[in-house]
Design a protein around this motif. Structure first.
Motif, PDB file in Angstrom:
ATOM      1  N   VAL A 181       0.842  -1.203   0.000  1.00 42.53           N
ATOM      2  CA  VAL A 181       0.000   0.000   0.000  1.00 42.53           C
ATOM      3  C   VAL A 181       0.872   1.246   0.000  1.00 42.53           C
ATOM      4  O   VAL A 181       0.684   2.168  -0.808  1.00 42.53           O
ATOM      5  CB  VAL A 181      -0.950  -0.004   1.218  1.00 42.53           C
ATOM      6  CG1 VAL A 181      -1.623   1.360   1.376  1.00 42.53           C
ATOM      7  CG2 VAL A 181      -2.007  -1.086   1.071  1.00 42.53           C
ATOM      8  N   ALA A 182       1.850   1.292   0.915  1.00 47.58           N
ATOM      9  CA  ALA A 182       2.703   2.474   1.031  1.00 47.58           C
ATOM     10  C   ALA A 182       3.573   2.664  -0.209  1.00 47.58           C
ATOM     11  O   ALA A 182       3.699   3.787  -0.728  1.00 47.58           O
ATOM     12  CB  ALA A 182       3.575   2.360   2.284  1.00 47.58           C
ATOM     13  N   GLU A 183       4.178   1.586  -0.696  1.00 53.46           N
ATOM     14  CA  GLU A 183       5.071   1.710  -1.844  1.00 53.46           C
ATOM     15  C   GLU A 183       4.305   2.070  -3.117  1.00 53.46           C
ATOM     16  O   GLU A 183       4.821   2.798  -3.972  1.00 53.46           O
ATOM     17  CB  GLU A 183       5.854   0.411  -2.040  1.00 53.46           C
ATOM     18  CG  GLU A 183       6.854   0.119  -0.936  1.00 53.46           C
ATOM     19  CD  GLU A 183       7.859   1.232  -0.746  1.00 53.46           C
ATOM     20  OE1 GLU A 183       8.372   1.750  -1.758  1.00 53.46           O
ATOM     21  OE2 GLU A 183       8.122   1.603   0.412  1.00 53.46           O
ATOM     22  N   THR A 184       3.078   1.575  -3.253  1.00 55.24           N
ATOM     23  CA  THR A 184       2.265   1.955  -4.413  1.00 55.24           C
ATOM     24  C   THR A 184       1.953   3.442  -4.377  1.00 55.24           C
ATOM     25  O   THR A 184       2.042   4.137  -5.411  1.00 55.24           O
ATOM     26  CB  THR A 184       0.967   1.138  -4.451  1.00 55.24           C
ATOM     27  OG1 THR A 184       1.284  -0.259  -4.522  1.00 55.24           O
ATOM     28  CG2 THR A 184       0.121   1.512  -5.662  1.00 55.24           C
ATOM     29  N   ALA A 185       1.577   3.948  -3.207  1.00 53.60           N
ATOM     30  CA  ALA A 185       1.287   5.379  -3.081  1.00 53.60           C
ATOM     31  C   ALA A 185       2.534   6.214  -3.370  1.00 53.60           C
ATOM     32  O   ALA A 185       2.470   7.219  -4.089  1.00 53.60           O
ATOM     33  CB  ALA A 185       0.757   5.681  -1.687  1.00 53.60           C
ATOM     34  N   LYS A 186       3.680   5.793  -2.838  1.00 53.54           N
ATOM     35  CA  LYS A 186       4.917   6.547  -3.068  1.00 53.54           C
ATOM     36  C   LYS A 186       5.312   6.501  -4.542  1.00 53.54           C
ATOM     37  O   LYS A 186       5.755   7.513  -5.109  1.00 53.54           O
ATOM     38  CB  LYS A 186       6.028   5.992  -2.186  1.00 53.54           C
ATOM     39  CG  LYS A 186       5.823   6.304  -0.707  1.00 53.54           C
ATOM     40  CD  LYS A 186       6.713   5.478   0.187  1.00 53.54           C
ATOM     41  CE  LYS A 186       8.161   5.857   0.077  1.00 53.54           C
ATOM     42  NZ  LYS A 186       8.995   5.162   1.103  1.00 53.54           N
ATOM     43  N   ALA A 187       5.152   5.344  -5.181  1.00 52.26           N
ATOM     44  CA  ALA A 187       5.489   5.242  -6.606  1.00 52.26           C
ATOM     45  C   ALA A 187       4.558   6.113  -7.446  1.00 52.26           C
ATOM     46  O   ALA A 187       4.982   6.739  -8.429  1.00 52.26           O
ATOM     47  CB  ALA A 187       5.407   3.786  -7.058  1.00 52.26           C
ATOM     48  N   TYR A 188       3.286   6.161  -7.066  1.00 49.70           N
ATOM     49  CA  TYR A 188       2.318   6.969  -7.793  1.00 49.70           C
ATOM     50  C   TYR A 188       2.673   8.450  -7.696  1.00 49.70           C
ATOM     51  O   TYR A 188       2.732   9.168  -8.705  1.00 49.70           O
ATOM     52  CB  TYR A 188       0.924   6.710  -7.228  1.00 49.70           C
ATOM     53  CG  TYR A 188      -0.156   7.642  -7.743  1.00 49.70           C
ATOM     54  CD1 TYR A 188      -0.604   7.575  -9.058  1.00 49.70           C
ATOM     55  CD2 TYR A 188      -0.744   8.580  -6.905  1.00 49.70           C
ATOM     56  CE1 TYR A 188      -1.604   8.413  -9.530  1.00 49.70           C
ATOM     57  CE2 TYR A 188      -1.745   9.422  -7.360  1.00 49.70           C
ATOM     58  CZ  TYR A 188      -2.168   9.344  -8.665  1.00 49.70           C
ATOM     59  OH  TYR A 188      -3.151  10.184  -9.119  1.00 49.70           O
ATOM     60  N   TYR A 189       2.920   8.932  -6.491  1.00 49.06           N
ATOM     61  CA  TYR A 189       3.238  10.345  -6.315  1.00 49.06           C
ATOM     62  C   TYR A 189       4.610  10.688  -6.891  1.00 49.06           C
ATOM     63  O   TYR A 189       4.822  11.798  -7.387  1.00 49.06           O
ATOM     64  CB  TYR A 189       3.169  10.722  -4.835  1.00 49.06           C
ATOM     65  CG  TYR A 189       1.757  10.791  -4.309  1.00 49.06           C
ATOM     66  CD1 TYR A 189       0.802  11.596  -4.927  1.00 49.06           C
ATOM     67  CD2 TYR A 189       1.372  10.046  -3.196  1.00 49.06           C
ATOM     68  CE1 TYR A 189      -0.502  11.653  -4.448  1.00 49.06           C
ATOM     69  CE2 TYR A 189       0.067  10.102  -2.710  1.00 49.06           C
ATOM     70  CZ  TYR A 189      -0.859  10.905  -3.342  1.00 49.06           C
ATOM     71  OH  TYR A 189      -2.150  10.967  -2.871  1.00 49.06           O
TER      72      TYR A 189
END
Length: 479
Positions: A181-189
């Motif tokens: 969840v966290a890494e997906t959000a960071k990759a998206y931003y």
């Protein structure tokens, strides 16, 4: 027949009752090797750390409530469904559960149904009657093979260890979900920030290419110098190199996002990072109460997994201790026997057998002591791993809190720099047009403004990723 089976059932029940005993050491949770509170942060350059925010804890905040951007929610949902690391983690849980089921099955007797027929021929030379004899026997019944009566808790300790290992694996799956969840959000931003920086670099390159063309025309007309032309060319090519670099980084960030999501990601139609996360939105993301370090013991799945591994190691000590004591097992059978299949269930054909066995360790060349030492050493390793996990969690939260304290003011300062550079370029352009400033002053101001604009986007990204890190560090919910 039931009366004859009574001793078998009695001993089996007695063994099951005594299997509740355990020689494992009494478990005591190790003290958390961290301070009772997170480090106090000093005021720097006019930035005064604010009081801890009040609100819903990260652990009670589902990711859909924390990440409100619809596109990001879709990506996270897809990642939780398709990410291969999560699939592996889920399969590891199934594997651990199966191992636990196998181990716990040893706490109950196995009952097998057996039907067999045997024929044999004894030659005349070996027969008492002096004639060759053909023998035949048919058997049918229920058999309890070598059921261990767990008087000293060896089987129970092994079952407890398998259960703790299963729970540790399940907690590791939850930790993997939170990481995805966290890494997906960071990759998206990150991809959105790079897209914004690349667009900024492209606009800057277009503007400088136009200026370079005008300077070239002025040089041909004798109204400019070769120094001005080369200076403009340097700025133009610098912007071009930056645009190409950022385009490459954005493509790689999109590939990283696709790997996390586990399927191709459509071309983004989302806005820039600055548009997606205004200052109020970032303030809302950062407003998570940190609580106390002791709260992490219940919130962080990686800490809970480490403690379950410690419990498994503690239970294995019980199994190793039990190996020094006698092992009592029982084999029993109940059925019927006959010379032919047809007579298996005739009156008087009933059979039963009852074979208890006691094995007392006498000499094992130090094997049992070595196994006990190994189990105790592995527990010490598990304690160290548990304590290190707590310390790492404490550092994660402390780092995220430091970032929350200072990055907001850093973004404000960086915005002020960008605005000041934009105003400086505007004034220098006016002065140049009026013949007061040189073209080199204008070019320097353009370069400084481009750098300030890029740094502002990067500062916003740092603040965004730090808010995500804080959510993860505090054990954010994966509901």
């Amino acid at each position: 027949m039931n009366v004859k089976l009574f001793p078998v059932l009695t001993i089996a029940v007695l063994g099951g009752a005594l299997s509740g005993c355990s020689m494992a050491p009494r478990y005591e949770r190790p003290a958390a090797p961290v301070a009772d509170s997170y480090p106090a942060l000093p005021a720097i350059a006019g930035n005064t750390p604010s009081a801890a925010p009040q609100g819903k804890a990260a652990y009670d905040t589902g990711w859909r409530d924390y990440f409100t951007d619809p596109r990001l929610q879709q990506l996270i949902a897809a990642a939780l469904e398709h990410n291969r690391d999560l699939r592996t983690a889920a399969l590891r849980v199934e594997e651990a559960r199966a191992l636990y089921d196998v181990q716990s099955a040893d706490r109950l007797p196995n009952v097998n149904a057996n039907v067999s027929e045997a024929r044999s021929r004894t030659p005349a030379a070996l027969s008492p009657s002096g004639k060759a004899v053909v023998g035949q026997r048919a058997d049918a019944g229920l058999v309890i093979p070598a059921f261990e009566l767990d008087f000293f808790g060896r089987v129970k300790s092994l079952s407890d260890a398998a259960l703790a290992s299963y729970l540790a694996t399940d907690e590791a799956r939850v930790a993997a979900q939170l990481t995805v969840v966290a890494e997906t959000a960071k990759a998206y931003y990150t991809e959105r920030a790079l897209a914004e920086q690349a667009a900024l670099a492209q606009r800057t390159y277009d503007a400088r290419a136009k200026t370079y063309g005008l300077t070239q025309q002025r040089l041909e007309a004798g109204a400019s110098s070769r120094l001005d032309l080369r200076s403009n060319e340097t700025l133009m090519e610098t912007a071009r190199a930056a645009a190409l670099t950022l385009a490459r980084q954005r493509a790689q960030a999109a590939n990283a996002l696709a790997l996390l999501v586990g399927e191709p990601v459509p071309a983004s139609g989302a806005g820039t990072l600055s548009a997606l996360l205004s200052d109020p939105a970032l303030d809302a993301m950062s407003a998570l109460p940190e609580g106390l370090p002791s709260d992490l013991l219940a919130r962080r799945p990686d800490i809970r997994a480490a403690e379950q591994r410690l419990l498994a190691a503690n239970a294995n000590i019980g199994a190793a201790r039990a190996a020094f004591f006698p092992r009592i097992s029982l084999t029993a059978a109940l059925g019927s026997a006959s010379p032919t299949f047809g007579g298996l269930f005739d009156g008087g054909s009933g059979t039963w057998s009852f074979t208890p066995q006691l094995v007392l360790p006498v000499f094992a060349a130090g094997r049992n002591q070595a196994n006990l030492s190994l189990a105790e050493t592995r527990k010490h390793i598990a304690v160290a791993d548990y304590e290190k996990t707590i310390q790492a969690a404490f550092r994660d939260v402390a780092d995220a809190l430091a970032a929350r304290t200072y990055l907001g003011s850093q973004v404000t300062a960086q915005r002020a720099i960008q605005e000041a550079q934009a105003e400086r370029l505007k004034l220098l352009t006016l002065r140049f047009e009026n013949g007061v400033a040189s073209s080199l002053d204008v070019l320097d101001a353009q370069r400084e403004l481009f750098s300030a604009e890029q740094s502002l986007v990067q500062a916003r990204l740092l603040r965004t990723t730090s808010a995500i890190d804080l959510y993860k560090a505090l054990g954010g919910g994966v509901k």
